[in-house]
Design an enzyme around this catalytic site. Structure first.
Site, short mmCIF file in Angstrom:
data_model
loop_
_atom_site.label_atom_id
_atom_site.label_comp_id
_atom_site.label_asym_id
_atom_site.label_seq_id
_atom_site.Cartn_x
_atom_site.Cartn_y
_atom_site.Cartn_z
N ASP A 15 16.53 -10.84 49.26
CA ASP A 15 15.83 -9.63 49.74
C ASP A 15 14.69 -9.29 48.76
O ASP A 15 14.67 -8.23 48.13
CB ASP A 15 16.80 -8.44 49.89
N ASP A 20 14.71 -11.13 42.96
CA ASP A 20 14.90 -12.23 43.92
C ASP A 20 13.77 -13.24 43.79
O ASP A 20 13.98 -14.45 43.84
CB ASP A 20 14.90 -11.69 45.35
N ASN A 44 16.08 -4.66 49.45
CA ASN A 44 15.10 -4.00 48.57
C ASN A 44 13.98 -3.36 49.39
O ASN A 44 13.37 -2.39 48.95
CB ASN A 44 14.53 -5.01 47.58
N THR A 129 21.57 -13.03 47.17
CA THR A 129 21.21 -12.07 46.11
C THR A 129 20.75 -10.75 46.71
O THR A 129 20.02 -9.99 46.07
CB THR A 129 20.09 -12.65 45.22
N PHE A 168 24.17 -1.96 44.44
CA PHE A 168 23.41 -1.83 45.67
C PHE A 168 23.76 -2.88 46.74
O PHE A 168 23.96 -2.54 47.91
CB PHE A 168 21.90 -1.90 45.39
N ASN A 169 23.79 -4.16 46.38
CA ASN A 169 24.00 -5.20 47.41
C ASN A 169 25.31 -5.02 48.15
O ASN A 169 25.40 -5.25 49.36
CB ASN A 169 23.96 -6.60 46.78
N HIS A 241 18.52 -9.53 37.52
CA HIS A 241 19.83 -9.72 38.15
C HIS A 241 19.98 -11.08 38.85
O HIS A 241 20.86 -11.86 38.54
CB HIS A 241 20.06 -8.65 39.23
N ASP A 242 19.12 -11.32 39.83
CA ASP A 242 19.34 -12.43 40.76
C ASP A 242 19.18 -13.80 40.12
O ASP A 242 19.85 -14.75 40.50
CB ASP A 242 18.40 -12.29 41.97
O1 RIB Z 1 21.81 -4.18 42.29
C1 RIB Z 1 20.88 -5.19 42.02
C2 RIB Z 1 20.66 -6.04 43.25
O2 RIB Z 1 20.16 -5.23 44.31
C3 RIB Z 1 19.61 -7.13 43.03
O3 RIB Z 1 19.91 -8.23 43.83
C4 RIB Z 1 18.35 -6.47 43.50
O4 RIB Z 1 17.37 -7.43 43.91
C5 RIB Z 1 18.85 -5.69 44.68
O5 RIB Z 1 18.96 -6.58 45.79
CA CA Z 2 18.22 -8.96 45.45
#
Ligand code: RIB
Ligand code: CA
Length: 312
Positions: A15, A20, A44, A129, A168-169, A241-242
């Site tokens: 996303d 990402d 996102n 991701t 979030f994901n 993160h990703d």
């Molecule tokens: O919480 C972080 C995640 O949420 C990451 O993958 C960021 O790109 C969003 O998708």
């Molecule tokens: Ca992401």
């Protein structure tokens, strides 16, 4: 004649989203993985924007051969929420990127995944991701046939980032996440506990810029991505993160994992989307995931800088 070993066949489900985009670049630069294609999902930003962003990043590095298949534009049952407060109106605010030079495939993500996985000689690794809606829909259709493992960025043992309880994901589509964790497919959960150890520093930014044009692009991404994290956490950088999920595949050992049970909170509103990780085995629930607990931060950034430099 020696034959170059092919990399692990993977599909990235993204996303984009700043981190990402960096994960995509890392995968493209790493022979340890063979990227079969990219699928996109809301998260996102809206699906339209995340799809355009995936195409734009691929254009930047001359990879208009890489298939991009758009997927879900909303969660399975929850309302759509996008993280524009983090990634901006375009979903990739900060650097100047031309509009895509091509359209995404006229094939939905689940159909692309199904066809591509079925056609692969070797079992495929999925690397989602973003919210797990596409993956859940695929598993509902195929049961996970010819999928070797799922290495997902999402969840947290400790605190969340979308709410105090949830990352979030997972928060975006908790039902999809629960479907993944209950699928019995070998799954690695690369959560905030390790990705918050992958926060860039000014020295890392300098190293990225020194690698060339793509490194400078990544630095521009991080500059924007750092705004939210400076305001929220006081960090002088951003967590990539990703890319940690991709790095876990490229260089096993960078992320330390423990095999534990993970369940997703679906009922509570206060704790919606919390990944309840039975870290100390307080229950009889069977372990269903390899959960990230530590990261070799220096090793991660050494890998990231070296591989981004290959794209210069
Ligand atoms: O919480 C972080 C995640 O949420 C990451 O993958 C960021 O790109 C969003 O998708
Ligand atoms: Ca992401």
């Amino acid at each position: 004649m020696s034959v170059t070993p092919k990399g692990i066949p993977i599909i990235l489900d993204l996303d984009p989203g700043h981190d990402d985009a960096i994960a995509l670049l890392l995968a493209l630069a790493s022979p340890e993985v063979e990227l079969l294609g990219v699928t996109t999902v809301y998260g996102n930003q809206t699906l339209e924007k995340t799809t355009a962003n995936a195409l734009r990043v691929l254009d930047l590095v001359g990879r208009d051969d890489m298939p991009v298949a758009p997927g879900a534009d909303r969660p399975l049952v929850r309302d759509l929420t996008v993280a524009s407060h983090v990634h901006g109106d375009s979903g990739l605010d900060g650097p100047v990127l031309a509009p895509p030079t091509r359209a995404a495939l006229d094939e939905r993500a689940v159909d692309f995944m199904d066809r591509t996985i079925a056609a692969s000689d070797a079992p495929v690794t999925l690397v989602p991701t973003g919210p797990l809606t596409n993956v859940a829909l695929l598993l509902e259709r195929t049961g996970g046939a010819n999928i070797d493992r799922i290495v997902l960025m999402g969840g947290a043992i400790a605190e969340g980032n979308m709410t105090p309880a949830a990352e979030f994901n997972i928060w975006a589509d908790p039902e999809a996440a629960q479907a993944v964790f209950s699928s019995s497919i070998p799954t690695a959960m690369i959560g905030l506990d390790v990705t918050h150890q992958a926060v860039t520093t000014p020295a890392v930014i300098e190293r990225l810029v020194a690698t060339g044009q793509v490194g400078a692009f990544v630095a521009d991404l991080v500059e924007f991505f750092s705004v939210y994290h400076r305001e929220t956490y006081g960090w002088d950088g951003a967590p990539i993160h990703d890319a940690v999920a991709v790095a876990h595949l490229i260089r096993p050992g960078l992320v330390t994992t423990v095999h534990r049970n993970v369940e997703v909170e679906l009922v509570s509103e206060l704790c919606r989307g919390r990944t309840v990780v039975d870290l100390w085995r307080r229950t009889e629930r069977d372990a269903n995931a390899d959960v990230g607990v530590a990261l070799d931060t220096g090793g991660f950034f050494d890998l990231l800088v070296e591989r981004i430099g290959r794209l210069a």
